[in-house]
Design a protein around this motif. Structure first.
Motif, PDB file in Angstrom:
ATOM      1  N   LYS A  49      30.814  32.642 144.528  1.00 43.65           N
ATOM      2  CA  LYS A  49      31.329  33.180 145.779  1.00 43.65           C
ATOM      3  C   LYS A  49      30.190  33.713 146.643  1.00 43.65           C
ATOM      4  O   LYS A  49      29.134  34.110 146.152  1.00 43.65           O
ATOM      5  N   ASP A  50      30.453  33.763 147.942  1.00 46.62           N
ATOM      6  CA  ASP A  50      29.433  34.249 148.880  1.00 46.62           C
ATOM      7  C   ASP A  50      29.022  35.687 148.578  1.00 46.62           C
ATOM      8  O   ASP A  50      27.859  36.054 148.758  1.00 46.62           O
ATOM      9  N   GLU A  51      29.982  36.504 148.117  1.00 43.36           N
ATOM     10  CA  GLU A  51      29.666  37.911 147.872  1.00 43.36           C
ATOM     11  C   GLU A  51      28.673  38.085 146.727  1.00 43.36           C
ATOM     12  O   GLU A  51      28.053  39.145 146.588  1.00 43.36           O
ATOM     13  N   VAL A  52      28.522  37.053 145.895  1.00 47.72           N
ATOM     14  CA  VAL A  52      27.532  37.096 144.824  1.00 47.72           C
ATOM     15  C   VAL A  52      26.150  36.718 145.348  1.00 47.72           C
ATOM     16  O   VAL A  52      25.135  37.296 144.951  1.00 47.72           O
ATOM     17  N   LEU A  53      26.116  35.758 146.269  1.00 50.94           N
ATOM     18  CA  LEU A  53      24.843  35.195 146.714  1.00 50.94           C
ATOM     19  C   LEU A  53      24.286  35.843 147.974  1.00 50.94           C
ATOM     20  O   LEU A  53      23.071  35.812 148.198  1.00 50.94           O
ATOM     21  N   ARG A  54      25.143  36.412 148.819  1.00 42.31           N
ATOM     22  CA  ARG A  54      24.684  36.920 150.110  1.00 42.31           C
ATOM     23  C   ARG A  54      24.866  38.438 150.187  1.00 42.31           C
ATOM     24  O   ARG A  54      25.983  38.932 150.137  1.00 42.31           O
ATOM     25  N   ASN A  55      23.759  39.154 150.312  1.00 45.76           N
ATOM     26  CA  ASN A  55      23.773  40.605 150.508  1.00 45.76           C
ATOM     27  C   ASN A  55      24.690  41.332 149.519  1.00 45.76           C
ATOM     28  O   ASN A  55      25.614  42.050 149.919  1.00 45.76           O
ATOM     29  N   PRO A  56      24.463  41.148 148.231  1.00 48.34           N
ATOM     30  CA  PRO A  56      25.326  41.832 147.255  1.00 48.34           C
ATOM     31  C   PRO A  56      25.165  43.347 147.317  1.00 48.34           C
ATOM     32  O   PRO A  56      24.114  43.874 147.696  1.00 48.34           O
ATOM     33  N   ASP A  57      26.222  44.044 146.938  1.00 43.12           N
ATOM     34  CA  ASP A  57      26.246  45.508 146.940  1.00 43.12           C
ATOM     35  C   ASP A  57      25.277  46.029 145.885  1.00 43.12           C
ATOM     36  O   ASP A  57      25.342  45.615 144.722  1.00 43.12           O
ATOM     37  N   PRO A  58      24.364  46.959 146.228  1.00 42.13           N
ATOM     38  CA  PRO A  58      23.448  47.507 145.215  1.00 42.13           C
ATOM     39  C   PRO A  58      24.164  48.244 144.095  1.00 42.13           C
ATOM     40  O   PRO A  58      23.584  48.441 143.021  1.00 42.13           O
ATOM     41  N   CYS A  59      25.405  48.657 144.322  1.00 43.28           N
ATOM     42  CA  CYS A  59      26.152  49.354 143.275  1.00 43.28           C
ATOM     43  C   CYS A  59      26.842  48.408 142.307  1.00 43.28           C
ATOM     44  O   CYS A  59      27.453  48.862 141.332  1.00 43.28           O
TER      45      CYS A  59
ATOM     46  N   ASP B 179      28.433  58.306 148.119  1.00 45.49           N
ATOM     47  CA  ASP B 179      27.554  57.817 149.186  1.00 45.49           C
ATOM     48  C   ASP B 179      26.090  58.166 148.910  1.00 45.49           C
ATOM     49  O   ASP B 179      25.191  57.340 149.120  1.00 45.49           O
ATOM     50  N   SER B 180      25.842  59.376 148.436  1.00 39.33           N
ATOM     51  CA  SER B 180      24.459  59.800 148.171  1.00 39.33           C
ATOM     52  C   SER B 180      23.836  58.995 147.046  1.00 39.33           C
ATOM     53  O   SER B 180      22.682  58.548 147.149  1.00 39.33           O
ATOM     54  N   VAL B 181      24.577  58.801 145.956  1.00 40.95           N
ATOM     55  CA  VAL B 181      24.038  58.052 144.813  1.00 40.95           C
ATOM     56  C   VAL B 181      23.852  56.587 145.187  1.00 40.95           C
ATOM     57  O   VAL B 181      22.861  55.955 144.793  1.00 40.95           O
ATOM     58  N   ALA B 182      24.775  56.027 145.958  1.00 38.74           N
ATOM     59  CA  ALA B 182      24.644  54.632 146.385  1.00 38.74           C
ATOM     60  C   ALA B 182      23.392  54.442 147.244  1.00 38.74           C
ATOM     61  O   ALA B 182      22.658  53.455 147.093  1.00 38.74           O
ATOM     62  N   ALA B 183      23.130  55.388 148.146  1.00 32.21           N
ATOM     63  CA  ALA B 183      21.934  55.299 148.987  1.00 32.21           C
ATOM     64  C   ALA B 183      20.667  55.391 148.157  1.00 32.21           C
ATOM     65  O   ALA B 183      19.698  54.640 148.367  1.00 32.21           O
ATOM     66  N   ALA B 184      20.650  56.308 147.185  1.00 29.18           N
ATOM     67  CA  ALA B 184      19.484  56.455 146.315  1.00 29.18           C
ATOM     68  C   ALA B 184      19.292  55.207 145.465  1.00 29.18           C
ATOM     69  O   ALA B 184      18.160  54.748 145.252  1.00 29.18           O
ATOM     70  N   ARG B 185      20.384  54.652 144.984  1.00 33.52           N
ATOM     71  CA  ARG B 185      20.295  53.440 144.160  1.00 33.52           C
ATOM     72  C   ARG B 185      19.655  52.300 144.951  1.00 33.52           C
ATOM     73  O   ARG B 185      18.814  51.554 144.437  1.00 33.52           O
ATOM     74  N   ALA B 186      20.044  52.149 146.209  1.00 33.33           N
ATOM     75  CA  ALA B 186      19.492  51.075 147.029  1.00 33.33           C
ATOM     76  C   ALA B 186      17.985  51.230 147.231  1.00 33.33           C
ATOM     77  O   ALA B 186      17.257  50.241 147.343  1.00 33.33           O
ATOM     78  N   LEU B 187      17.503  52.468 147.262  1.00 34.87           N
ATOM     79  CA  LEU B 187      16.077  52.711 147.460  1.00 34.87           C
ATOM     80  C   LEU B 187      15.273  52.574 146.167  1.00 34.87           C
ATOM     81  O   LEU B 187      14.165  52.031 146.161  1.00 34.87           O
ATOM     82  N   LEU B 188      15.829  53.087 145.064  1.00 36.18           N
ATOM     83  CA  LEU B 188      15.091  53.119 143.800  1.00 36.18           C
ATOM     84  C   LEU B 188      15.108  51.780 143.071  1.00 36.18           C
ATOM     85  O   LEU B 188      14.144  51.408 142.414  1.00 36.18           O
ATOM     86  N   ASP B 189      16.241  51.075 143.166  1.00 36.08           N
ATOM     87  CA  ASP B 189      16.379  49.815 142.434  1.00 36.08           C
ATOM     88  C   ASP B 189      17.480  49.026 143.132  1.00 36.08           C
ATOM     89  O   ASP B 189      18.655  49.388 143.064  1.00 36.08           O
ATOM     90  N   ASP B 190      17.118  47.950 143.809  1.00 39.38           N
ATOM     91  CA  ASP B 190      18.054  47.259 144.692  1.00 39.38           C
ATOM     92  C   ASP B 190      19.377  46.912 144.026  1.00 39.38           C
ATOM     93  O   ASP B 190      20.447  47.096 144.584  1.00 39.38           O
TER      94      ASP B 190
END
Length: 490
Positions: free
Chosen positions: A144-154, A346-357
C-alpha cells in the motif's frame, strides 16, 4: 618476574584494555611457545592461570578463546586502565568518553549458538512460518502507498490499531491506538522515553536484581540508576523512598520480574502508583512475557490499574507501558512497542521523528495481517500449553538430577526458571564458574549474580530457559549439568 607470570599479566592486560575481545581465538600453546622462544610448559602455565581466573575458555577441538563472561571486577579495572592509560593520567581508548568506557564495561551478557537452557529463547520449531510467509507475501506483493510513501514515524497505523485492540482485551490496558508507538524493541523504547521524560543526572529506581539490557539505555542518556531491592511482593517502594526519595522514574517488570519471576502484589502496585503521583514521577512498566501465564488469566497491567483510578480522579497518567514481540514470536523479529499517556502523544511523536525516523517497515504490515487473521492469538494459546509442559519437565529433571546443587520453585509465567545454588555449591564455587564450565558442554545458562548492581546484595543462582528445549533436551541437559556441578564441587 618469571616468564610464566609475565605472559599471564600481558595477556590479562590485553583483555582488560579491550585489545583482545570476548570470543576471540588465541594461537595454540605450541605456536606461542615457538614465537616467544620459550618452553611450551611456560605458555601452558600462563594459560592455566588465565583459565582459573575466568579470562580464557576452551572448546575441545576448537582451541582457546577469550572468555565471554569475564571476572566480576572487569568494569572497574577496565575503566581504571582506560582513564590512566600508559602516560599516567591521560585517558586512552581512542577517545572514548567516560560514559563510553562505562558502557563498554557494563555489558557482560554472552550470546551462544547452542540453545539448551538459553533464557528468553522461544520454540522456533512450533512457529507457524507458512502462515507468516503468507502474511508477508500478501502485504508486500502489492504494498500500500501508506507503507511506501511518507510512513508515520510512530509506526504502521493498522499494526498500532491491532496492538491496541489486543492490549485492551488481553492485558486490560485503556488506550487509544495513537498512544501505541512501534519501536525496535524494549531497549529503544527505554532510550526514547528516558530522553523525553528525564534530564541528565536524574535518578531512577531500578529493580535489584534487574535486566542489564534496560540499564544500558538509561546510562547512555546520563541517568543514574539506583538499585532498589525486590522482595516477595516485587520492588520495595519503601526501600526506594529511602534510597532515592527524589527519583524521577521507577523501571519495573510487575507481571513477571526479571530475573527472579516475582509477581508484584496488588498492595505494592497501588503503593507504587501513589508514589508516582505524589512525587510527580513516572513508572516504566516492562511487560515482556506476560502472555505466557500458566494458571488463571493474565494479570492486569499497571497501566490498566492506573487508568481505572484516573477515571475517578481526573489526573494525568504516569505509567509508560513497554511490550515486545521477541519473546512471543521469535527473537530476531526486533519489533516492540511503547504505550504513552495520552497527553504525551504529540511530544513523544515529535521526539521520535527527530531521534529515529522509524523502525523498519518490512515486518510491520505482515505482523498486522498475522494478528488480524487470528494467528497471533492462536499461537499464544498453543505455546502457553507447550511451555507449561516444558516447565514441569524442567522441574522434574532438576529435582531428579540436581537436588544437591540447585533449589528451585515453580513459576506461573515465562520461559525460564531461576534456580539458586545450594550452600554445598557456594562453599566451593560461584554461579559464573558453573556457567563457564557448562558452556564447554554446550549448555547455555545465565548467572544470577550478573543481574545485581550492588556487590553486597548478590545472590548466586542460574537462569535456566526451557522455551527452546524439547523434553529430551531438558533431560539430557540436566544430566550433563549434574556432571558439571560434580566436577566443580569435588
Amino acid at each position: 618476574m618469571p616468564l610464566q607470570r609475565q605472559l599471564y599479566v600481558q595477556i590479562r592486560d590485553l583483555v582488560l584494555k579491550g585489545r583482545l575481545l570476548p570470543g576471540e581465538r588465541l594461537p595454540s600453546t605450541r605456536f606461542l611457545a615457538k614465537e616467544l622462544s620459550c618452553s611450551r610448559n611456560t605458555v601452558l602455565g600462563a594459560f592455566d592461570l588465565l583459565f582459573a581466573e575466568g579470562y580464557l575458555e576452551g572448546q575441545t577441538g576448537s582451541g582457546t578463546f577469550i572468555s565471554g563472561v569475564l571476572p566480576e571486577d572487569l568494569g572497574t579495572i577496565a575503566q581504571a586502565l582506560g582513564e590512566k592509560g600508559q602516560t599516567g593520567g591521560v585517558r586512552s581508548g581512542r577517545g572514548l568518553s567516560k560514559r563510553g568506557l562505562e558502557l563498554a564495561a557494563m555489558e557482560k551478557r554472552v550470546h551462544r549458538s547452542h540453545r539448551v537452557f538459553a533464557p528468553g529463547m522461544t520454540d522456533l520449531d512450533s512457529f507457524p512460518f507458512p502462515l507468516w510467509a503468507r502474511s508477508l507475501a500478501r502485504t508486500w506483493r502489492y504494498p500500500k502507498d501508506e507503507v511506501l510513501r511518507n510512513p508515520d514515524p510512530c509506526g504502521y497505523a493498522p499494526l498500532r490499531k491491532t496492538i491496541a485492540d489486543h492490549l485492551r482485551a488481553a492485558r486490560g490496558l485503556q488506550c487509544d491506538w495513537r498512544q501505541v508507538m512501534i519501536t525496535s524493541g524494549s531497549q529503544q523504547a527505554v532510550d526514547l522515553m528516558a530522553r523525553v521524560l528525564l534530564d541528565s543526572g536524574d535518578q531512577v529506581w531500578f529493580e535489584e536484581p534487574g535486566y542489564p539490557g534496560l540499564r544500558g539505555p538509561l546510562h547512555s542518556a546520563g541517568i543514574t540508576t539506583v538499585p532498589v531491592p525486590v522482595d516477595a511482593e516485587g520492588l520495595s517502594v519503601e526501600a526506594g523512598r529511602r534510597l532515592a526519595p527524589s527519583a524521577r522514574m521507577a523501571v519495573v517488570s510487575p507481571s513477571h520480574q526479571y530475573p527472579l519471576g516475582v509477581v508484584m502484589s496488588l498492595r505494592r502496585r497501588l503503593e507504587l502508583l501513589d508514589w508516582a503521583i505524589e512525587n510527580d514521577s513516572w513508572v516504566l512498566e516492562d511487560d515482556y512475557d506476560s502472555e505466557f501465564r500458566f494458571s488463571g488469566n493474565p494479570l492486569s497491567s499497571l497501566q490498566g490499574l492506573e487508568a481505572e483510578r484516573l477515571q475517578r480522579s481526573g489526573q494525568a497518567g504516569r505509567v509508560v507501558y513497554l511490550g515486545s514481540f521477541s519473546k512471543v514470536l521469535f527473537h530476531v523479529l526486533r519489533l516492540g512497542y511503547v504505550v504513552v499517556p495520552e497527553d504525551l502523544v504529540d511530544s513523544v511523536a515529535a521526539a521520535r521523528a527527530l531521534l529515529d525516523d522509524r523502525s523498519s517497515l518490512l515486518a510491520q504490515p505482515a505482523l498486522a495481517d498475522f494478528m488480524a487473521e487470528g494467528h497471533f492469538s492462536a499461537h499464544i494459546r498453543r505455546m502457553r500449553r507447550l511451555y507449561a509442559e516444558r516447565q514441569i519437565c524442567m522441574l522434574e529433571n532438576i529435582r531428579r538430577f540436581l537436588p544437591e546443587y540447585l533449589e528451585v520453585e515453580p513459576d506461573e509465567t515465562g520461559l525460564h526458571l531461576t534456580a539458586f545454588l545450594t550452600d554445598k555449591v557456594m562453599k566451593k564455587t560461584t554461579d559464573r564458574e558453573i556457567v563457564r564450565r557448562a558452556d564447554q558442554e554446550e549448555i547455555s545458562l545465565s548467572p544470577l549474580s550478573l543481574f545485581y548492581a550492588s556487590p553486597e546484595n548478590i545472590h548466586q543462582g542460574l537462569m535456566m530457559g526451557y522455551g527452546a528445549c524439547t523434553r529430551e533436551e531438558i533431560k539430557q541437559g540436566c544430566q550433563k549439568l549434574a556432571g558439571v556441578f560434580m566436577k566443580a564441587v569435588t
